[in-house]
Design a protein around this motif. Structure first.
Motif, PDB file in Angstrom:
ATOM      1  N   LEU A   1      39.921  47.470  51.450  1.00  0.00           N
ATOM      2  CA  LEU A   1      39.604  46.115  51.663  1.00  0.00           C
ATOM      3  C   LEU A   1      39.732  45.371  50.194  1.00  0.00           C
ATOM      4  O   LEU A   1      39.136  45.762  49.254  1.00  0.00           O
ATOM      5  N   LEU A   2      40.742  44.270  50.244  1.00  0.00           N
ATOM      6  CA  LEU A   2      41.177  43.845  49.183  1.00  0.00           C
ATOM      7  C   LEU A   2      40.140  42.554  49.021  1.00  0.00           C
ATOM      8  O   LEU A   2      39.758  41.968  49.864  1.00  0.00           O
ATOM      9  N   PRO A   3      40.102  42.066  47.630  1.00  0.00           N
ATOM     10  CA  PRO A   3      39.229  40.783  47.490  1.00  0.00           C
ATOM     11  C   PRO A   3      39.805  39.714  48.169  1.00  0.00           C
ATOM     12  O   PRO A   3      40.962  39.445  48.190  1.00  0.00           O
ATOM     13  N   THR A   4      38.876  38.757  48.503  1.00  0.00           N
ATOM     14  CA  THR A   4      39.365  37.555  49.077  1.00  0.00           C
ATOM     15  C   THR A   4      40.042  36.644  48.055  1.00  0.00           C
ATOM     16  O   THR A   4      39.493  36.406  47.040  1.00  0.00           O
ATOM     17  N   PRO A   5      41.217  36.315  48.194  1.00  0.00           N
ATOM     18  CA  PRO A   5      41.936  35.428  47.519  1.00  0.00           C
ATOM     19  C   PRO A   5      41.357  34.012  47.372  1.00  0.00           C
ATOM     20  O   PRO A   5      40.659  33.545  48.583  1.00  0.00           O
ATOM     21  N   GLU A   6      41.220  33.279  46.395  1.00  0.00           N
ATOM     22  CA  GLU A   6      40.607  31.806  46.334  1.00  0.00           C
ATOM     23  C   GLU A   6      41.977  31.058  46.190  1.00  0.00           C
ATOM     24  O   GLU A   6      43.029  31.144  45.623  1.00  0.00           O
ATOM     25  N   SER A   7      41.554  29.641  46.851  1.00  0.00           N
ATOM     26  CA  SER A   7      42.655  28.695  46.728  1.00  0.00           C
ATOM     27  C   SER A   7      42.568  28.215  45.075  1.00  0.00           C
ATOM     28  O   SER A   7      41.690  28.311  44.350  1.00  0.00           O
ATOM     29  N   LEU A   8      43.890  28.035  44.750  1.00  0.00           N
ATOM     30  CA  LEU A   8      44.331  27.749  43.238  1.00  0.00           C
ATOM     31  C   LEU A   8      44.114  26.507  42.759  1.00  0.00           C
ATOM     32  O   LEU A   8      43.661  26.362  41.716  1.00  0.00           O
TER      33      LEU A   8
END
Length: 755
Positions: free
Chosen positions: A140-147
């Motif tokens: 389970l990878l961290p949720t990416p954020e909109s840059l």
């Protein structure tokens, strides 16, 4: 071994619209109910059920196994008082609350846990694990954020060039997603390679959101309807490996990233996602693939039911950022709860992967428990779910409960924090929903959750067929039933167990392929249950059923729906517009035609169960014909859509009485009146009743009902009863009666007079 169960509370989840059916069945399955109350919602409801002591484990397990309209069952382990309140907002207060939770759970009774585990084992012993709720194997990878922020409203696409429900990924979110996927696949041992030797394909590229953040010289985007000049117009499922090798000869490995169509319909058919994955690994022989999908798809039991290729092994996954999508027709953000799943090819080490998958199955560790928790965010706005779960897990660990990760757990405990108490619930049936377990369609291959594609849930299908076929009087049994729009047969399958008596079922659909699948499913049901099925599967047009009138006791139809939003009474059609069907030969389905023919083939007092998300159009169409609405649900959860289930009864044919003064020598004038009535109505019916499209005269018969002698007037009277066709409503019959009277009066002989 725990034999007796004390006074116990159950928590049951029920899909929206099935509450009445579930409650009726629960009262029959649990004979010693002490208390029963609902927490109802539009998409689903929770039922709290308390039953008395003196129930054995076997009795509780048998009762749960008989439930058809309940999804999941939770058994209360214990309830602990806390000092939490709605005013608990400070960090110090939360810290005190978490210490209370940890202390309370550490004193949990071993006998309560043993009782819950025994009940779960008794339920599991009667079920297979072919559609289990096993945990995911990938990291389970961290949720990416909109840059960066994205000005959505300024980026619109012509709506005519888009399909229904088309959505695009926001560029900033796409950039973050591509970065996360790259970091993961480049670090995998089996996919590690020089980045310059990797070819990327953006499958279903749309406007090239992912393609824009992939290397220019080693990437390609394909889509059937490209919205960017960088994207090539091509069907991904027709892409050829040899063509790629010729076009990109210097690349050694192939990676794919895709946002495939979530469904072909709105009923949770995830077949397109599996088609993309299977084509990627079986045909293109890619090394890895990242695919965007709804969170409901991210379950191994769905992959197994849909036939996911054995070459795809999940190595990583992450949730997409909130509002990662936007609607290109209006530029507004769209929030969809979705995953990015990263698969790796297993061609080189499939045997080891299979052994690892078997070891990590949810039943490999027979006594492991996974802990989760939930709380009301409005009451505890500053309390993190992670902190609450950690406190519960710490307390259970001190109580010598064996805790394991979700993918290795066989049993599940959920903590529920209320304003003044902490409740611990044991998930009794985490592997299979009750409605799927008891459904005739549970083992149908290649479909999500064991349900049939392009059709409704088994629980909803059973509710439809039960409502139509079970009459209020015990002596009124259903002998003939018709499934007008069978699809692949979900409703027909459930109808076979809706009543105890034998009956004949006629199941039809306009699609030859779906009718063949319905036949296959019926044969499997007959072989597996030895059920003496009397079923005919046919291909027909639901707009013009080739069945004579007054033959069926029950009719049911899961009506189609296709985006009717401009008008509340605009009737949805499938297959084209109302004028185009003449050119295409295949006529679109019309609510009016379906209800007209359903009314025609039903016997008087026969019932029809009709399901549709467009209930306004259904109600409008039903008002044109001779229906009596018996009941309708407030809202039925159709897997993402909110619809209604209508139960209607065909009224008996309308009749009108015509009284006439006659002479003592006058004989029966029924044939004379019938001829005049039919002539009068045939000349006017096309203008009066254009919506009926009747091919027969609306006047069915005229009979002499009674004759009597009036003492005061010293005259004889005849009373004639005019019976109209079954589709003629009472208000229409009144208008036709006026026409008949006007036509008869000028033709009356001496001594005859209408009363």
């Amino acid at each position: 071994m725990v034999d007796a169960v004390q006074t116990t509370k159950l928590l049951l989840t029920v899909s929206g619209g099935l509450e009445d059916f579930a409650e009726k069945q629960l009262k029959w399955c649990f004979h010693n109910i002490v208390d029963l109350h609902w927490h109802k919602g539009p998409s689903g409801s929770q039922l709290y059920l308390t039953f008395a002591s003196n129930s054995t484990v076997k009795e509780v397990a048998d009762a749960v196994n008989r439930l058809d309209f309940v999804e999941y069952v939770f058994l209360q382990i214990d309830c602990f008082p806390t000092h939490a309140s709605k005013g608990c907002t400070l960090e110090k207060e939360f810290s005190l609350l978490l210490r209370e939770v940890e202390t309370a759970t550490s004193s949990i009774s071993k006998s309560a846990l043993d009782m819950c585990e025994t009940i779960s084992d008794a339920i599991d012993a009667t079920r297979g694990y072919d559609v289990g709720m096993g945990g995911l194997t990938g990291a389970l990878l961290p949720t990416p954020e909109s840059l960066v922020d994205y000005p959505l409203g300024t980026h619109k696409v012509a709506y005519d060039s888009l399909d229904v429900n088309t959505i695009y990924t926001i560029p900033s979110a796409a950039q973050s997603i591509v970065k996360t996927v790259k970091n993961h696949v480049y670090n995998q041992p089996n996919t590690h390679c020089d980045e310059n030797k990797i070819l990327w394909i953006d499958a279903g590229s749309g406007n090239g959101a992912f393609l824009n953040h992939l290397p220019d010289n080693s990437s390609i985007g394909v889509d059937t309807k490209p919205q960017s000049a960088k994207v090539q117009q091509m069907d991904y499922l027709s892409l050829d490996r040899s063509w790629l090798e010729k076009k990109f000869p210097d690349h050694e490995k192939l990676f794919v990233i895709s946002n495939p169509p979530f469904s072909l319909s709105s009923r949770g058919d995830y077949t397109p996602i599996v088609q993309f994955i299977n084509y990627t690994f079986d045909i293109l022989r890619a090394e890895a693939m990242a695919v965007i999908c709804p969170s409901k798809f991210a379950r191994p039991r769905i992959w197994k039911a849909l036939g996911l290729t054995a070459d795809a092994n999940l190595t990583g996954r992450f949730f997409l950022p909130k509002n990662a999508y936007y609607n290109p027709s209006n530029g507004k953000a769209v929030d969809i709860h979705s995953y990015c799943l990263i698969f790796e090819s297993t061609r080189t080490n499939r045997k080891n992967d299979d052994e690892e998958a078997e070891a990590s199955s949810p039943h490999a560790s027979p006594h492991g428990v996974y802990v989760s928790s939930k709380r009301d965010k409005s009451i505890f706005p500053g309390l993190a779910t992670l902190d609450l779960t950690k406190a519960i897990a710490t307390g259970l660990d001190r109580a010598k409960v064996k805790l394991v990760p979700e993918r290795k757990a066989r049993h599940f405990i959920q903590g529920k924090l209320e304003p003044s108490s902490l409740e611990l619930w044991w998930h009794v049936n985490p592997n299979q929903p009750c409605s799927v377990v008891n459904s005739s369609s549970i083992k149908v291959p290649k479909h999500s959750l064991g349900w049939l594609s392009l059709s409704c849930k088994p629980g909803v299908a059973l509710a439809m067929s039960s409502a139509a076929m079970n009459k209020t009087k015990s002596d009124e049994k259903c002998h003939v039933a018709i499934d007008i729009l069978s699809g692949e047969g979900t409703v027909s399958l459930e109808a076979c167990r809706a009543v105890s008596n034998s009956f004949f079922l006629l199941s039809g659909d306009k699609s030859f392929e779906r009718s063949l699948k319905t036949k296959e499913h019926m044969l499997k049901l007959r072989q597996s249950t030895k059920h003496p099925l009397l079923v005919d599967v046919v291909v027909w047009d639901a707009n013009a059923l080739p069945i004579r009138e007054d033959v069926a006791d029950a009719v049911f139809a899961d009506l189609p729906f296709q985006g009717s939003t401009k008008n509340s009474h605009q009737e949805p059609v499938v297959g084209g517009d109302a004028e185009g069907w003449k050119k295409d030969v295949t006529r679109p389905v019309s609510y009016s035609d379906i209800l007209r023919h359903a009314c025609r083939v039903l016997k008087p007092k026969g019932r029809a169960a009709l399901l549709s998300p467009d209930f306004k159009a259904l109600r409008h169409a039903a008002g044109k014909y001779h229906w009596n609405s018996l009941w309708h649900s407030k809202s039925v959860n159709l897997g993402g859509l909110s619809g209604k289930l209508y139960l209607m009864e065909r009224q008996e044919a309308s009749t009108k009485d015509l009284s006439m003064w006659v002479t003592p020598t006058t004989t029966d004038l029924s044939d004379w009146i019938l001829r005049i009535a039919q002539e009068a109505c045939s000349s006017e019916v096309s203008e009066m009743l254009p919506l009926l499209s009747l091919k027969v005269n609306p006047v069915r018969s005229v009979t002499l009902g009674s004759t009597y002698f009036h003492e005061k007037k010293k005259a004889n009277t005849h009373c004639y009863r005019i019976e109209f066709e079954s589709q003629i409503r009472n208000i229409q019959a009144k208008e036709l009666e006026k026409l008949i009277r006007k036509a008869i009066e000028p033709k009356l002989l001496d001594g005859l007079c209408l009363r």
